[in-house]
Design an enzyme around this catalytic site. Structure first.
Site, PDB file in Angstrom:
ATOM      1  N   ILE A  14       0.838  -1.206   0.000  1.00 57.10           N
ATOM      2  CA  ILE A  14       0.000   0.000   0.000  1.00 57.10           C
ATOM      3  C   ILE A  14       0.875   1.259   0.000  1.00 57.10           C
ATOM      4  CG2 ILE A  14      -1.927   1.180   1.141  1.00 57.10           C
ATOM      5  CD1 ILE A  14      -2.575  -1.531   2.525  1.00 57.10           C
ATOM      6  N   ASP A  33      12.003   2.432   5.231  1.00 58.99           N
ATOM      7  CA  ASP A  33      11.556   1.031   5.219  1.00 58.99           C
ATOM      8  C   ASP A  33      12.757   0.164   5.558  1.00 58.99           C
ATOM      9  OD1 ASP A  33      10.586  -1.608   4.224  1.00 58.99           O
ATOM     10  OD2 ASP A  33       8.957  -0.427   3.360  1.00 58.99           O
ATOM     11  N   ASP A  60      14.833   0.923  10.446  1.00 58.43           N
ATOM     12  CA  ASP A  60      13.701   0.362  11.188  1.00 58.43           C
ATOM     13  C   ASP A  60      13.020   1.494  11.969  1.00 58.43           C
ATOM     14  OD1 ASP A  60      13.111  -2.766  12.353  1.00 58.43           O
ATOM     15  OD2 ASP A  60      12.289  -1.064  13.482  1.00 58.43           O
ATOM     16  N   ILE A  61      11.703   1.434  12.042  1.00 63.56           N
ATOM     17  CA  ILE A  61      10.990   2.491  12.788  1.00 63.56           C
ATOM     18  C   ILE A  61      11.300   2.459  14.285  1.00 63.56           C
ATOM     19  CG2 ILE A  61       9.035   2.986  11.234  1.00 63.56           C
ATOM     20  CD1 ILE A  61       7.418   0.908  12.931  1.00 63.56           C
ATOM     21  N   SER A 126      -7.277  -0.938  10.368  1.00 64.29           N
ATOM     22  CA  SER A 126      -7.881  -1.999   9.564  1.00 64.29           C
ATOM     23  C   SER A 126      -9.309  -2.244  10.007  1.00 64.29           C
ATOM     24  CB  SER A 126      -7.051  -3.273   9.766  1.00 64.29           C
ATOM     25  OG  SER A 126      -7.726  -4.384   9.249  1.00 64.29           O
ATOM     26  N   TYR A 150      -2.503  -9.466  15.915  1.00 59.00           N
ATOM     27  CA  TYR A 150      -2.373  -8.440  14.862  1.00 59.00           C
ATOM     28  C   TYR A 150      -3.452  -7.378  15.034  1.00 59.00           C
ATOM     29  CZ  TYR A 150      -3.115  -6.121  10.400  1.00 59.00           C
ATOM     30  OH  TYR A 150      -3.327  -5.162   9.441  1.00 59.00           O
ATOM     31  N   LYS A 154      -3.455  -3.077  16.181  1.00 60.04           N
ATOM     32  CA  LYS A 154      -4.115  -1.938  15.506  1.00 60.04           C
ATOM     33  C   LYS A 154      -4.983  -1.178  16.504  1.00 60.04           C
ATOM     34  CE  LYS A 154      -2.391  -2.529  11.502  1.00 60.04           C
ATOM     35  NZ  LYS A 154      -1.374  -1.587  11.046  1.00 60.04           N
ATOM     36  N   ASN A 200      -3.997 -14.155   1.751  1.00 61.43           N
ATOM     37  CA  ASN A 200      -5.202 -13.443   1.306  1.00 61.43           C
ATOM     38  C   ASN A 200      -5.726 -14.033  -0.001  1.00 61.43           C
ATOM     39  OD1 ASN A 200      -3.499 -10.784   2.668  1.00 61.43           O
ATOM     40  ND2 ASN A 200      -5.525 -11.316   3.389  1.00 61.43           N
ATOM     41  N   ARG A 294     -12.284 -21.092   7.669  1.00 61.42           N
ATOM     42  CA  ARG A 294     -11.011 -20.737   8.319  1.00 61.42           C
ATOM     43  C   ARG A 294     -11.331 -20.155   9.700  1.00 61.42           C
ATOM     44  NH1 ARG A 294      -7.193 -16.509   5.168  1.00 61.42           N
ATOM     45  NH2 ARG A 294      -8.977 -15.149   5.542  1.00 61.42           N
TER      46      ARG A 294
HETATM   47  P1  NAD Z   1       3.512  -4.644   3.359  1.00 63.32           P
HETATM   48  O1  NAD Z   1       4.100  -5.733   4.184  1.00 63.32           O
HETATM   49  O2  NAD Z   1       3.489  -4.815   1.889  1.00 63.32           O
HETATM   50  O3  NAD Z   1       4.227  -3.251   3.691  1.00 63.32           O
HETATM   51  C1  NAD Z   1       4.751  -2.965   4.941  1.00 63.32           C
HETATM   52  C2  NAD Z   1       6.130  -2.366   4.737  1.00 63.32           C
HETATM   53  O4  NAD Z   1       6.673  -2.010   6.009  1.00 63.32           O
HETATM   54  C3  NAD Z   1       7.109  -3.357   4.105  1.00 63.32           C
HETATM   55  O5  NAD Z   1       7.785  -2.725   3.032  1.00 63.32           O
HETATM   56  C4  NAD Z   1       8.082  -3.700   5.243  1.00 63.32           C
HETATM   57  O6  NAD Z   1       9.378  -3.964   4.753  1.00 63.32           O
HETATM   58  C5  NAD Z   1       8.012  -2.460   6.107  1.00 63.32           C
HETATM   59  N1  NAD Z   1       8.269  -2.666   7.529  1.00 63.32           N
HETATM   60  C6  NAD Z   1       7.715  -3.596   8.352  1.00 63.32           C
HETATM   61  N2  NAD Z   1       8.191  -3.445   9.599  1.00 63.32           N
HETATM   62  C7  NAD Z   1       9.050  -2.381   9.577  1.00 63.32           C
HETATM   63  C8  NAD Z   1       9.829  -1.725  10.555  1.00 63.32           C
HETATM   64  N3  NAD Z   1       9.858  -2.155  11.817  1.00 63.32           N
HETATM   65  N4  NAD Z   1      10.583  -0.671  10.176  1.00 63.32           N
HETATM   66  C9  NAD Z   1      10.578  -0.232   8.899  1.00 63.32           C
HETATM   67  N5  NAD Z   1       9.864  -0.822   7.929  1.00 63.32           N
HETATM   68  C10 NAD Z   1       9.102  -1.887   8.260  1.00 63.32           C
HETATM   69  O7  NAD Z   1       2.028  -4.399   3.925  1.00 63.32           O
HETATM   70  P2  NAD Z   1       0.841  -3.538   3.317  1.00 63.32           P
HETATM   71  O8  NAD Z   1      -0.179  -4.496   2.818  1.00 63.32           O
HETATM   72  O9  NAD Z   1       1.364  -2.519   2.406  1.00 63.32           O
HETATM   73  O10 NAD Z   1       0.264  -2.889   4.639  1.00 63.32           O
HETATM   74  C11 NAD Z   1       0.665  -1.600   5.074  1.00 63.32           C
HETATM   75  C12 NAD Z   1      -0.025  -1.271   6.376  1.00 63.32           C
HETATM   76  O11 NAD Z   1      -1.433  -1.345   6.193  1.00 63.32           O
HETATM   77  C13 NAD Z   1       0.296  -2.238   7.513  1.00 63.32           C
HETATM   78  O12 NAD Z   1       0.400  -1.508   8.709  1.00 63.32           O
HETATM   79  C14 NAD Z   1      -0.906  -3.152   7.555  1.00 63.32           C
HETATM   80  O13 NAD Z   1      -1.118  -3.683   8.842  1.00 63.32           O
HETATM   81  C15 NAD Z   1      -2.014  -2.195   7.172  1.00 63.32           C
HETATM   82  N6  NAD Z   1      -3.170  -2.869   6.580  1.00 63.32           N
HETATM   83  C16 NAD Z   1      -2.986  -3.698   5.500  1.00 63.32           C
HETATM   84  C17 NAD Z   1      -4.073  -4.349   4.955  1.00 63.32           C
HETATM   85  C18 NAD Z   1      -3.886  -5.273   3.788  1.00 63.32           C
HETATM   86  O14 NAD Z   1      -4.771  -6.077   3.515  1.00 63.32           O
HETATM   87  N7  NAD Z   1      -2.804  -5.223   3.043  1.00 63.32           N
HETATM   88  C19 NAD Z   1      -5.355  -4.168   5.488  1.00 63.32           C
HETATM   89  C20 NAD Z   1      -5.507  -3.293   6.581  1.00 63.32           C
HETATM   90  C21 NAD Z   1      -4.402  -2.653   7.112  1.00 63.32           C
HETATM   91  C1  UD1 Z   2      -7.765 -10.883   6.312  1.00 65.80           C
HETATM   92  C2  UD1 Z   2      -7.336 -10.760   7.753  1.00 65.80           C
HETATM   93  C3  UD1 Z   2      -7.687  -9.384   8.289  1.00 65.80           C
HETATM   94  C4  UD1 Z   2      -7.104  -8.287   7.385  1.00 65.80           C
HETATM   95  C5  UD1 Z   2      -7.642  -8.514   5.968  1.00 65.80           C
HETATM   96  C6  UD1 Z   2      -7.144  -7.523   4.968  1.00 65.80           C
HETATM   97  C7  UD1 Z   2      -7.548 -13.058   8.582  1.00 65.80           C
HETATM   98  C8  UD1 Z   2      -8.305 -13.980   9.484  1.00 65.80           C
HETATM   99  N1  UD1 Z   2      -7.988 -11.798   8.519  1.00 65.80           N
HETATM  100  O1  UD1 Z   2      -9.139 -10.744   6.268  1.00 65.80           O
HETATM  101  O2  UD1 Z   2      -7.179  -9.222   9.579  1.00 65.80           O
HETATM  102  O3  UD1 Z   2      -7.485  -7.018   7.847  1.00 65.80           O
HETATM  103  O4  UD1 Z   2      -7.220  -9.821   5.547  1.00 65.80           O
HETATM  104  O5  UD1 Z   2      -5.809  -7.771   4.674  1.00 65.80           O
HETATM  105  O6  UD1 Z   2      -6.569 -13.427   7.979  1.00 65.80           O
HETATM  106  N2  UD1 Z   2     -10.521 -17.009   1.335  1.00 65.80           N
HETATM  107  C9  UD1 Z   2     -10.649 -18.264   0.777  1.00 65.80           C
HETATM  108  N3  UD1 Z   2      -9.515 -18.929   0.421  1.00 65.80           N
HETATM  109  C10 UD1 Z   2      -8.260 -18.415   0.579  1.00 65.80           C
HETATM  110  C11 UD1 Z   2      -8.141 -17.118   1.156  1.00 65.80           C
HETATM  111  C12 UD1 Z   2      -9.295 -16.455   1.531  1.00 65.80           C
HETATM  112  O7  UD1 Z   2     -11.757 -18.781   0.611  1.00 65.80           O
HETATM  113  O8  UD1 Z   2      -7.272 -19.075   0.243  1.00 65.80           O
HETATM  114  C13 UD1 Z   2     -11.749 -16.257   1.692  1.00 65.80           C
HETATM  115  C14 UD1 Z   2     -11.864 -15.892   3.153  1.00 65.80           C
HETATM  116  O9  UD1 Z   2     -12.526 -16.910   3.869  1.00 65.80           O
HETATM  117  C15 UD1 Z   2     -12.678 -14.589   3.071  1.00 65.80           C
HETATM  118  C16 UD1 Z   2     -12.224 -13.964   1.748  1.00 65.80           C
HETATM  119  O10 UD1 Z   2     -11.695 -15.037   0.983  1.00 65.80           O
HETATM  120  O11 UD1 Z   2     -14.052 -14.877   2.997  1.00 65.80           O
HETATM  121  C17 UD1 Z   2     -11.170 -12.883   1.911  1.00 65.80           C
HETATM  122  O12 UD1 Z   2     -10.083 -13.410   2.658  1.00 65.80           O
HETATM  123  P1  UD1 Z   2      -8.731 -12.576   2.927  1.00 65.80           P
HETATM  124  O13 UD1 Z   2      -8.223 -12.038   1.646  1.00 65.80           O
HETATM  125  O14 UD1 Z   2      -7.814 -13.446   3.716  1.00 65.80           O
HETATM  126  O15 UD1 Z   2      -9.226 -11.322   3.785  1.00 65.80           O
HETATM  127  P2  UD1 Z   2     -10.054 -11.297   5.175  1.00 65.80           P
HETATM  128  O16 UD1 Z   2     -10.454 -12.642   5.606  1.00 65.80           O
HETATM  129  O17 UD1 Z   2     -11.111 -10.283   5.000  1.00 65.80           O
END
Ligand code: NAD
Ligand code: UD1
Length: 336
Positions: A14, A33, A60-61, A126, A150, A154, A200, A294
């Site tokens: 992101i 990063d 690192d942060i 999240s 996790y 948050k 995911n 799951r």
């Molecule tokens: P990501 O793992 O792709 O990106 C996180 C980045 O942070 C990575 O580049 C990693 O190298 C860096 N990082 C981790 N720990 C660090 C540290 N201690 N110091 C410096 N850098 C560090 O993840 P993302 O999907 O881009 O998610 C970004 C943020 O959004 C996260 O906080 C995550 O929890 C939150 N978030 C993600 C999702 C999702 O589905 N991807 C959903 C809700 C919230």
């Molecule tokens: C997951 C995380 C949640 C995070 C969110 C966004 C878990 C339990 N929750 O949620 O904390 O905020 O991602 O990153 O991991 N599915 C399948 N088969 C798969 C993978 C997923 O059927 O192999 C289904 C899941 O049951 C769900 C949907 O696909 O219904 C989406 O799953 P996923 O992408 O893992 O996201 P979340 O479950 O919403």
């Protein structure tokens, strides 16, 4: 004068898309990063897209000295904080790593900001903080509850931000609650690169379509949803990135504020909807089998997006077809 923004975790999924959106909106970005879940190549890819190389600090942060040095070297006006660990399953096995990285890391970052008198902060929260929703769509007032470390990290950081806001004047804080980010930049130069088996849904679907994995396991088809599979609010990562630009604009206009806002589309789609759309755009078969639910999964979750529209003037614009097309283009580009 362009404002300097520090983006922690800016090489990640992101963060990299948000860096592109920020640069295109005229901000100067410094990425910090530690590359624990990303690579240096992402920074070059960002430059390929925007024509501008973001500043980069590999650190690192939790490293106070590194943070101090960044704040001394650049006149940073705002921090967008993505850095953290995000795998729910792993967080139950290694909770201390998650509390250290996500909670202690955020505290260290905020301490350094306090020292440097930087008071504009945008945090990646999240929809996981809503737990199992009591009603849909989910508004920001929905009670919070979490079931894994996790999610708890948050929730704790959200609370820390509220305490800081109450304790000191002048903070402009946005707590952004993301729903399910998917897709990739349309250039296919940046996207999501999960290490190992994807947790995911969408990266898994893309790998099955590509032939890298044989079968998608669908976790349950007996939920109380239209087709029995889980329903989620999938949001294109570029829409999410624009949401951060809107949040930054908003913060800059406030004297002080603590804003908590959902970033989703307001639309729910089932696992089968996503699989079918992916098959349509990729023209590839996504074989699947239905397996047990799951642990920890909820039936359905989608956002009430009223507040985001009202406060940020932002709403998502890309549909699931575009999300799948961009994810597929990225999957093709990534595969040697
Ligand atoms: P990501 O793992 O792709 O990106 C996180 C980045 O942070 C990575 O580049 C990693 O190298 C860096 N990082 C981790 N720990 C660090 C540290 N201690 N110091 C410096 N850098 C560090 O993840 P993302 O999907 O881009 O998610 C970004 C943020 O959004 C996260 O906080 C995550 O929890 C939150 N978030 C993600 C999702 C999702 O589905 N991807 C959903 C809700 C919230
Ligand atoms: C997951 C995380 C949640 C995070 C969110 C966004 C878990 C339990 N929750 O949620 O904390 O905020 O991602 O990153 O991991 N599915 C399948 N088969 C798969 C993978 C997923 O059927 O192999 C289904 C899941 O049951 C769900 C949907 O696909 O219904 C989406 O799953 P996923 O992408 O893992 O996201 P979340 O479950 O919403």
């Amino acid at each position: 004068m362009a404002l300097n923004v520090l983006v922690t975790g800016g090489a990640g999924f992101i963060g990299s898309h948000t860096t592109v959106a920020l640069q295109q909106a005229g901000y100067q970005v410094v990425v910090l990063d530690n590359l624990c879940n990303s690579s240096l190549a992402v920074l070059q890819r960002i430059e390929q897209i925007t024509g501008i190389a973001p500043g980069f600090v590999q650190a690192d942060i939790r490293d106070q000295h590194a943070l101090e040095a960044v704040f001394q070297a650049h006149k940073i006006s705002a921090v967008i904080h993505f850095a953290g660990l995000k795998a729910v399953g792993e967080s139950t096995q290694k909770p201390l790593d998650y509390y250290d990285n996500n909670v202690n890391g955020s505290v260290q970052l905020l301490l350094a900001m306090q020292q440097a008198k930087i008071k504009t902060f945008i945090f990646s929260s999240s929809a996981t903080v809503y737990g199992d929703p009591q009603e849909l769509p989910i508004t920001e007032q929905h009670p919070r509850s979490v079931t894994n470390p996790y999610g708890h990290t948050k929730l704790v950081v959200e609370d820390i931000l509220e305490s800081i806001y109450k304790a000191e004047t002048g903070w402009r804080i946005a707590r952004l609650r993301y729903f399910n980010p998917v897709g990739a930049h349309p250039s296919a130069l940046i996207g999501e690169s999960p290490q190992g088996v994807p947790n995911n849904l969408m990266p898994y679907v893309a790998q099955v379509a590509m032939g890298q994995r044989s079968t998608l396991q669908i976790f349950g088809n007996d939920y109380d949803t239209p087709d029995g599979t889980g329903v989620r609010d999938y949001i294109h990562v570029m829409d999410l990135a624009q949401g951060h630009v809107a949040a930054l604009h908003y913060c800059q206009q406030q004297e002080q504020d603590l804003l908590t806002v959902n970033l989703g589309t307001g639309q729910g789609y089932s696992v089968l909807d996503m699989v079918r759309t992916f098959e349509e755009v990729s023209q590839a078969k996504v074989d699947y089998e239905i397996v047990a639910r799951r642990a920890g999964d909820i039936a359905a979750c989608w956002a009430d997006t009223t507040l985001a529209k009202q406060k940020l003037g932002w709403q998502a614009s890309k549909n699931i077809k575009t999300m799948c097309e961009d994810a597929w283009r990225w999957q093709l580009a990534m595969t040697p």
